[in-house]
Motif scaffolding. Structure first.
Motif, mmCIF file in Angstrom:
data_model
loop_
_atom_site.group_PDB
_atom_site.id
_atom_site.type_symbol
_atom_site.label_atom_id
_atom_site.label_comp_id
_atom_site.label_asym_id
_atom_site.label_seq_id
_atom_site.Cartn_x
_atom_site.Cartn_y
_atom_site.Cartn_z
ATOM 1 N N ARG A 16 22.450 9.590 -23.012
ATOM 2 C CA ARG A 16 21.635 10.791 -23.247
ATOM 3 C C ARG A 16 22.436 12.045 -22.910
ATOM 4 N N ALA A 20 23.732 15.009 -25.580
ATOM 5 C CA ALA A 20 23.365 16.411 -25.360
ATOM 6 C C ALA A 20 24.603 17.300 -25.310
ATOM 7 N N SER A 109 25.321 11.806 -36.899
ATOM 8 C CA SER A 109 24.672 10.937 -35.913
ATOM 9 C C SER A 109 25.509 9.695 -35.630
ATOM 10 N N LEU A 310 13.965 4.849 -28.475
ATOM 11 C CA LEU A 310 13.621 6.238 -28.783
ATOM 12 C C LEU A 310 12.270 6.668 -28.207
ATOM 13 N N GLY A 312 9.691 8.272 -26.054
ATOM 14 C CA GLY A 312 9.853 9.459 -25.231
ATOM 15 C C GLY A 312 10.596 10.577 -25.931
ATOM 16 N N ARG A 313 11.353 10.229 -26.981
ATOM 17 C CA ARG A 313 12.037 11.262 -27.775
ATOM 18 C C ARG A 313 11.291 11.512 -29.076
ATOM 19 N N ARG A 314 10.867 10.446 -29.726
ATOM 20 C CA ARG A 314 10.025 10.540 -30.923
ATOM 21 C C ARG A 314 9.322 9.208 -31.103
ATOM 22 N N ARG A 370 17.561 18.161 -34.274
ATOM 23 C CA ARG A 370 16.877 17.175 -33.432
ATOM 24 C C ARG A 370 17.072 15.766 -33.993
ATOM 25 N N ASP A 374 18.520 12.650 -31.820
ATOM 26 C CA ASP A 374 17.748 11.434 -31.592
ATOM 27 C C ASP A 374 18.410 10.224 -32.244
ATOM 28 N N PHE A 377 21.547 9.122 -30.279
ATOM 29 C CA PHE A 377 21.180 8.373 -29.082
ATOM 30 C C PHE A 377 20.635 6.999 -29.446
#
Length: 426
Positions: A16, A20, A109, A310, A312-314, A370, A374, A377
Motif C-alpha cells: 500500500r 501511494a 497499474s 481490495l 476497504g478500497r472499493r 484512483r 487500486d 495494489f
C-alpha cells in the motif's frame, strides 16, 4: 516459521505504501501513453517508456520477447525455482480514438504492481525475500493481432502459476466473462463488363457480397442472443459504369464458448457460398488471418482473493450475474493455459461506451488515477498471495483443471500466420 496468512497480511502494508509513493509517477506514465497512442505491433515508444521507468528502478528489461519486437519481459526474483506469477501489461491503442479501451491505465497499474513488489524480493527487517519470481510481460496488439497468443506459441507463458492484470470498465467485477472471437474475410470474384452497354456479359461480385451481408443480417435472428456477427465492406467495386469483379467482406464472430463459435463459423461460411451461387460468382473464404481469441476461463479462487484484497478500497463483486460475455481479449487464450484473472475496474460513468474518446478521456480524471492506484495494489497483493500461499495456488489450479484440460488454439483450428512486424519509424 511465519504462516502464509500472517505473511500475506504483513506484506500488504508495504505494498500500500509503495503504490501511494509511486502513484504520481504512474499517473504521469498513463498520461504519457494517452498523449502518444500507438497501434498494435507499432508500440515502440510505449516499450521505451516502460524501459525508462524500469531501468530507473534498477530493473533490466528484455525487449523482443518471443521474436515480437514490441513485446518485453522484466523479472523480479528468479525463474529457476519456486512459484511464478506473470503480471501482463497492454499498451496498444485504437485507430482514431487513441486509448479508448484504457490500455494506458492497464500499463500503469501493471507497472505499479511490479515496482511495488520489487523491494519484497530483498531481505528486509529480518524477513526473508519472497520466494519464486514475478515477471512483467509486455503484450502488444491486444486490439487486433493477438500478441498474447503469439507469446503463448513462443513459450513465453510456460511454467507460471498465475497471470493477472486489470482492465478499465464501467463497473467493478473481479471475474468478468469474455467471448471467443475469430475473423473471416470473404472475397467475391466476378467478371467485368460495361454496366450500361453489355451488363449481361458481366458477373457482379458486389451482388454476391451484398447478398451475403443481408443473409448474415437475417441469420442474426436465429442465433443465440449471446452470439455476435458484425462486419464491413473492405472493397465494393471501382466505378459505377463497371460491373464489379471483386468485392470483399470482413466479419468478426463472437460466442461465449469455443464449440458454439465453431458452429457459428460453419453457418456463416455456408452463407458466403450460398450468396456466391445466387450471384453466379466465385468466393474465397479465409479464416483467422489474425489469431482466434478464446473465451475467458474464469478462476474463482484468484478472483475471490483479488476482491478480498481490495476490501476497504472499493467494493468489487466476485461475479455479476447480469454481466454477459460480449467483448473479447487475448487474455482468454492465456486463461486456457494457466490460472488467469482480468478483473474490471470502474472508471467514470458506467454508460461511457468502450472504444470511445470519452472512455480515453476518463482515464485522465481523478477516477482514473484512483483506478490505477487500486488496480496496482490489487494486482500486487494477489501476486504476493500466489507466491506465499500454497493453498491458494492449489485451489487456483484445481479450479482451472475442473473446467477442462489446457486448450491451445492450434488444437482447434490451423494457426494464423505470424504477421510481418512493422519497423520503428525514425
Amino acid at each position: 516459521m511465519t504462516s502464509p496468512a500472517a505473511r500475506s497480511e504483513r506484506d500488504h502494508a508495504p505494498l500500500r505504501d509503495a503504490v501511494a509513493t509511486l502513484l504520481p509517477r504512474l499517473t504521469a506514465f498513463s498520461r504519457d501513453l494517452y498523449d502518444h497512442p500507438e497501434l498494435g505491433y507499432r508500440e515502440f515508444r510505449s516499450v521505451e517508456a516502460f524501459a525508462a521507468r524500469l531501468e530507473a528502478a534498477g530493473i533490466a528489461i528484455e525487449r523482443g520477447t518471443g521474436g515480437i519486437p514490441t513485446a518485453f519481459t522484466a523479472q523480479l526474483g528468479t525463474r529457476a525455482s519456486g512459484p511464478q506469477v506473470a503480471i501482463t501489461a497492454e499498451y496498444d491503442a485504437l485507430p482514431g480514438v487513441g486509448h479508448g479501451c484504457g490500455h494506458n491505465v492497464i500499463a500503469a497499474s501493471s507497472l505499479g504492481a511490479f515496482l511495488a513488489l520489487a523491494p519484497l524480493f530483498e531481505a528486509r527487517d529480518g524477513a526473508d525475500p519472497l520466494p519464486g519470481g514475478v515477471t512483467l510481460v509486455g503484450t502488444p496488439a491486444e486490439e487486433g493481432g493477438g500478441g498474447k497468443e503469439l507469446l503463448i506459441q513462443a513459450g513465453a507463458f510456460d511454467a507460471y502459476d498465475a497471470a493477472v492484470m486489470v482492465h478499465p470498465s464501467g463497473r467493478d467485477v473481479a471475474a468478468g466473462p469474455l467471448s471467443a472471437k475469430r475473423q473471416v474475410v470473404a472475397t467475391f470474384r466476378g467478371r467485368t463488363a460495361h454496366a450500361a452497354a453489355n451488363p449481361h456479359l458481366g458477373r457482379n461480385a458486389l451482388d454476391g457480397a451484398v447478398t451475403a451481408y443481408q443473409a448474415i443480417a437475417q441469420l442474426r435472428q436465429h442465433i443465440p442472443t449471446t452470439d455476435r456477427v458484425h462486419g464491413v465492406f473492405l472493397e465494393a467495386g471501382t466505378r459505377p459504369n463497371i460491373v464489379p469483379e471483386r468485392a470483399v467482406l470482413e466479419f468478426f464472430l463472437r460466442s461465449p464458448e469455443i464449440d458454439s463459435l465453431l458452429a457459428l463459423s460453419e453457418r456463416v461460411e455456408a452463407v458466403f457460398h450460398g450468396a456466391a451461387l445466387t450471384a453466379g460468382v466465385g468466393v474465397d473464404v479465409v479464416w483467422d488471418a489474425e489469431p482466434i481469441y478464446l473465451p475467458h476461463r474464469l478462476n474463482a479462487p484468484l478472483a475471490e482473493r483479488y476482491a478480498a484484497n481490495l476490501a476497504g478500497r472499493r467494493e468489487v463483486p466476485t461475479r455479476r450475474e447480469d454481466t454477459a460475455a460480449v467483448g473479447s481479449s487475448d487474455i482468454g487464450n492465456v486463461s486456457h493455459v494457466l490460472p488467469t484473472i482480468q478483473p474490471f475496474v470502474a472508471i467514470g460513468d458506467p454508460d461511457i461506451p468502450g472504444h470511445s474518446r470519452e472512455r480515453a478521456d476518463s482515464t485522465l480524471t481523478p477516477d482514473g488515477e484512483r483506478a490505477i492506484a487500486d488496480s496496482a495494489f490489487g494486482v500486487a497483493a494477489t501476486a504476493l498471495d500466489v507466491l506465499t500461499d500454497d493453498a491458494l495456488r492449489e485451489a487456483a489450479w484445481a479450479d482451472f483443471h475442473a473446467q477442462g484440460d489446457p486448450v491451445r488454439v492450434g488444437d482447434l483450428v490451423p494457426l494464423a500466420p505470424w504477421p510481418t512486424f512493422p519497423e520503428p519509424v525514425g
